[in-house]
Enzyme design. Structure first.
Site, short mmCIF file in Angstrom:
data_model
loop_
_atom_site.label_atom_id
_atom_site.label_comp_id
_atom_site.label_asym_id
_atom_site.label_seq_id
_atom_site.Cartn_x
_atom_site.Cartn_y
_atom_site.Cartn_z
N ASN A 1 0.65 -1.49 0.02
CA ASN A 1 -0.04 -0.28 -0.30
C ASN A 1 0.95 1.36 -0.26
O ASN A 1 1.96 1.40 0.94
CB ASN A 1 -0.61 0.29 0.85
CG ASN A 1 -1.64 1.67 1.50
OD1 ASN A 1 -2.29 1.93 0.81
ND2 ASN A 1 -1.39 1.91 2.30
N GLY A 2 0.62 1.84 -0.84
CA GLY A 2 1.71 2.85 -0.93
C GLY A 2 2.14 3.79 -2.54
O GLY A 2 1.61 3.15 -3.45
#
Ligand code: AGP
Length: 609
Positions: A101-102
C-alpha cells in the site's frame, strides 16, 4: 490507498484473509488477491473487481489447509486494474510474495536496474520491483532479513508491505514507511492489516508499526526492528471499535474523516512531483505529450460540481502562473454549445470518480474536434482516465463521503503543480517561493483542523438560518461557490455563492437580519474591496461570519464572527479558506440531524446525464 491483510497461526488463513479484505474494501476495490502457503508451496489467486469476486473464485479452496497468508484489495496507482496488476506480486522463482500500500517513487529506475540484471517483470506496477530486489540481494546473502533490509535501502516513497517467503513458511514479514500498518496480537496466531477495521472481532490487542520498522511475525512471537537493525519495543494498544467505526477511524462520518485527511492528501499529491531543490515539477503522466504542451494557446477545463469549482481556481492559476488564457465550462453545457474551437486549445477534464457522464461526453466532444485532452482524475483506470490522451492522478484514495472534500484539496494541489509545469514548458521561470509555500500548506491546514471545535460552536449558532450568502473575490470567489455547495449538499440550507463585486447588482436585495453572509476576507490584493462589501451588508443589518487571515485586527470590527486561518500567498489561499467551509457545512449538517455521508437526492458518481 489499498488494503493489506496478513495472517499466521492455527486457523485456516483463507477465510480470515477474505474477511479482512472485505473490511478494508472501502480503501480500494478495483481488484484483489491472496497468497497462501499450503501443501508445501505458495498458492496465489487474484481477480479484478470487488473482494466478493475473489471470494467466489476461491469457493472451492476456502478450506485449504494453510496457516500463513497475505491479501490485498487494490486502489490502482500504477497500472490499470487487471489480474496481472493485482497484488500479490512475486520474484522470478515465485519464492517471495509481496502486497503493498503506497507508492514507490523510484520504481522506474529500480525496474531498469533489475531488468539489466535479467529479472523478468510481468506487471505495470511499482510494487513488483520489491520481490525482485529482495531476490537479487538473496543471491549475495542468503539471510532473508539482511536481503530485505538491503532492498529497503534502495526503495524511495511511501509503503507498507506484507511479505511471505516459501523458504520461511513460519514467518510473516511486515514493513512500514509512511503508509499505515497494524499488527493484531492473537492467542497462537497473529494478524496484519492496513487499519484496525480488519481486526475488529479478531483481537483487542494491536500494535501500530512506526515508520522505518520491520516486524518478523510468527504464530507465537512478534519481533520488531528498525531499518538500522536495532530491536524496538512496540507499544500494545487496546482496540475498542466496531467495524463501521474502525473504517472511519475515530471519526463520526467519512466526510469528517476525509476533511481531516487534508494535510496527507496534499502530501500524497506532491509526493515525487514537487522537486523544490531542483526548482521543478515532475508530472510523469504528461511527459508523453510534453512537446504538444509547449504549443498550448488556450486551455478549456471541463468539469461538474465540486470539480468545476476547483477548475475555477485552476483558471486563475493557469493565467497567473503559466500565462495561458483559460476558460472553464460546466461539462453539461459544453457538450451542447456550438463553440468555435481554436487550434492548440487543450481540454482538461477534472473528475474525482472519472465516470461523470457529462464530463465524459464533454471530453469526447473535445477529442472529436481534434483537441489534445488531459485528465485530472482520482479513480485510476476510470473511463475518463482511459479516454484522455494523458493526465495526472490525484492519489487521494477512495472518497466515500458523497460531499467531496479531500478530492477538492487534491485537485487544487494538482492544478497548482500543473500550472507550474506548463509555465516551465512555456519557458517561464518559476519562483521557488511558491514551492516552499506549497510545502507549508499541509501544516497550515493542520492548524485549521486543530481549531475545529471553534467551528463547531459557530455552526451551533448559525444552524437555525434557512438562507446563506457566500462571498469571495479573486481566488476566493470559487471557494465561496464551493462553500455554498457544501452547505447545500449536507444541510439542505439554500446557500448562494457570489463574487462579492456582483452582490450590489442584485443579491444584496436578499440581505436582512435573517439572511447571514459567509465572507472570505483574506489579507490580499482585494481586501479593501471586501471590506466595502461587508460595510454594505452591515448597513442592512445582515449578520456576517468571516473567514479571515490571522493577525487581521480590522475584520473583527466588521464581522459578527470570525474564523482565522494562517497567512499564505494569495494564489494558495483557497487551500486554507475552503477547509473551514468544509467543517462549517459538516457541523451544520450534523447539528440539523442529517446523515452527511449519504445526503438525500445525491449520488457519489453521476453516471447519467
Ligand atoms: C460534490 O460534493 C458532489 N459530489 C458533486 O458535485 C461532484 O463534485 C460532481 O458530481 C462531479 O463529480 P466528479 O468529480 O466525480 O466528476
Amino acid at each position: 490507498m489499498c488494503g493489506i491483510i496478513g495472517y499466521i497461526g492455527k486457523e485456516k488463513s483463507l477465510p480470515i484473509l477474505i474477511d479482512g479484505l472485505k473490511a478494508l474494501e472501502y480503501r480500494g476495490y478495483d481488484s484483489a488477491g491472496v497468497a497462501i502457503f499450503s501443501n508445501g508451496k505458495i498458492q496465489v489467486k487474484k481477480s479484478v473487481g470487488q473482494v466478493k469476486i475473489l471470494e467466489k473464485a476461491l469457493k472451492n479452496d476456502i478450506d485449504l489447509v494453510s496457516h500463513l497468508g497475505i491479501g490485498h484489495t487494490r486502489w490502482a496507482t500504477h497500472g490499470m486494474p487487471s489480474e496481472t496488476n493485482a497484488h500479490p506480486h512475486s520474484d522470478c522463482q515465485n519464492r517471495i510474495f509481496v502486497v503493498h500500500n503506497g507508492i514507490i517513487e523510484n520504481y522506474r529506475e529500480l525496474k531498469e536496474y533489475l531488468k539489466n540484471r535479467k529479472h523478468i517483470f510481468i506487471s505495470d506496477t511499482d510494487t513488483e520491483i520489491v520481490p525482485h530486489l529482495i531476490e537479487d540481494f538473496l543471491k549475495s546473502n542468503h539471510d532473508f532479513n539482511i536481503a530485505l533490509l538491503d532492498a529497503l535501502k534502495m526503495i524511495k516513497g511511501a509503503y507498507a508491505f506484507a511479505i511471505i517467503d516459501s523458504k520461511n513458511p513460519n514467518t510473516l514479514y511486515a514493513v512500514k514507511f509512511s503508509s499505515p500498518l497494524v499488527i493484531g496480537i492473537g492467542k497462537g496466531d497473529n494478524f496484519l492489516a492496513s487499519d484496525p477495521s480488519a481486526l475488529v472481532g479478531k483481537t483487542k490487542d494491536i500494535i501500530y508499526l512506526k515508520d522505518g520498522e520491520i516486524a518478523e511475525i510468527t504464530k507465537d512471537n512478534i519481533n520488531v526492528i528498525n531499518f538500522e537493525k536495532q530491536k524496538t519495543s512496540p507499544e500494545i494498544m487496546r482496540l475498542e471499535w466496531d467495524l463501521e467505526q474502525a473504517q472511519k477511524g475515530n471519526y463520526a462520518h467519512f466526510m469528517l474523516k476525509e476533511i481531516f485527511e487534508g494535510p496527507e492528501i496534499v502530501l500524497s499529491a506532491l509526493r515525487g512531483r514537487l522537486k523544490t531543490k531542483e526548482n521543478l515539477v515532475k508530472l510523469g503522466g504528461l511527459e508523453q505529450v510534453a512537446d504538444k504542451l509547449k504549443k498550448i494557446k488556450r486551455l478549456s477545463i471541463l468539469a461538474c460540481g465540486t470539480s468545476y469549482y476547483a477548475s475555477l481556481v485552476g483558471e486563475y492559476l493557469f493565467e497567473e502562473i503559466a500565462k495561458i488564457p483559460t476558460e472553464v465550462h460546466f461539462a453539461s453545457e459544453f457538450r451542447y454549445r456550438e463553440e468555435p474551437f481554436e487550434k492548440e486549445t487543450v481540454a482538461i477534464a477534472i473528475s474525482q470518480s472519472g465516470e461523470t457522464a457529462d464530463t465524459l461526453a464533454a471530453i469526447r466532444k473535445a477529442k472529436e474536434h481534434g483537441l489534445l485532452t488531459l485528465g485530472i482524475v482520482n479513480t485510476v483506470g476510470s473511463t475518463i482516465a482511459r479516454e484522455t490522451d494523458a493526465g495526472v492522478y490525484n492519489h487521494a484514495g477512495p472518497e466515500i463521503g458523497v460531499a467531496s472534500t479531500k478530492a477538492f484539496i487534491s485537485q487544487l494541489t494538482i492544478l497548482t503543480l500543473m500550472a507550474v509545469y506548463l509555465s516551465k514548458s512555456n519557458g517561464h521561470s518559476s519562483n521557488n517561493a511558491l514551492f516552499q509555500e506549497l510545502e507549508k500548506i499541509p501544516e497550515k491546514i493542520k492548524t485549521i483542523l486543530d481549531k475545529c471545535s471553534q467551528m463547531e460552536a459557530l455552526a451551533e449558532k448559525y444552524k437555525k438560518y434557512e438562507n446563506f450568502l457566500f462571498l469571495g473575490r479573486k481566488y476566493n470567489y470559487p471557494i465561496a461557490l464551493e462553500g455554498a455547495l457544501k452547505l447545500k449538499e449536507v444541510s439542505y440550507i439554500h446557500a448562494e455563492g457570489c463574487s462579492a463585486g456582483e452582490m450590489k447588482h442584485g443579491p444584496i436585495a436578499m440581505i436582512s437580519e435573517k439572511f447571514p453572509t459567509m465572507a472570505i476576507v483574506s489579507q490580499n490584493s482585494v481586501l479593501e474591496k471586501m471590506f466595502s462589501n461587508l460595510e454594505e451588508i452591515k448597513a442592512r443589518k445582515g449578520p456576517i461570519f468571516a473567514i479571515a487571515t490571522e493577525g487581521d485586527k480590522e475584520i473583527t470590527t466588521l464581522a459578527d464572527d470570525v474564523f482565522f486561518v494562517p497567512k499564505t500567498i494569495e494564489l494558495l489561499e483557497p487551500f486554507l479558506t475552503v477547509v473551514p467551509l468544509q467543517l462549517f457545512a459538516y457541523y451544520v449538517g450534523t447539528k440539523r440531524g442529517f446523515d452527511v455521508d449519504k445526503p438525500r437526492n445525491l449520488a457519489k458518481s453521476v453516471t447519467v446525464e
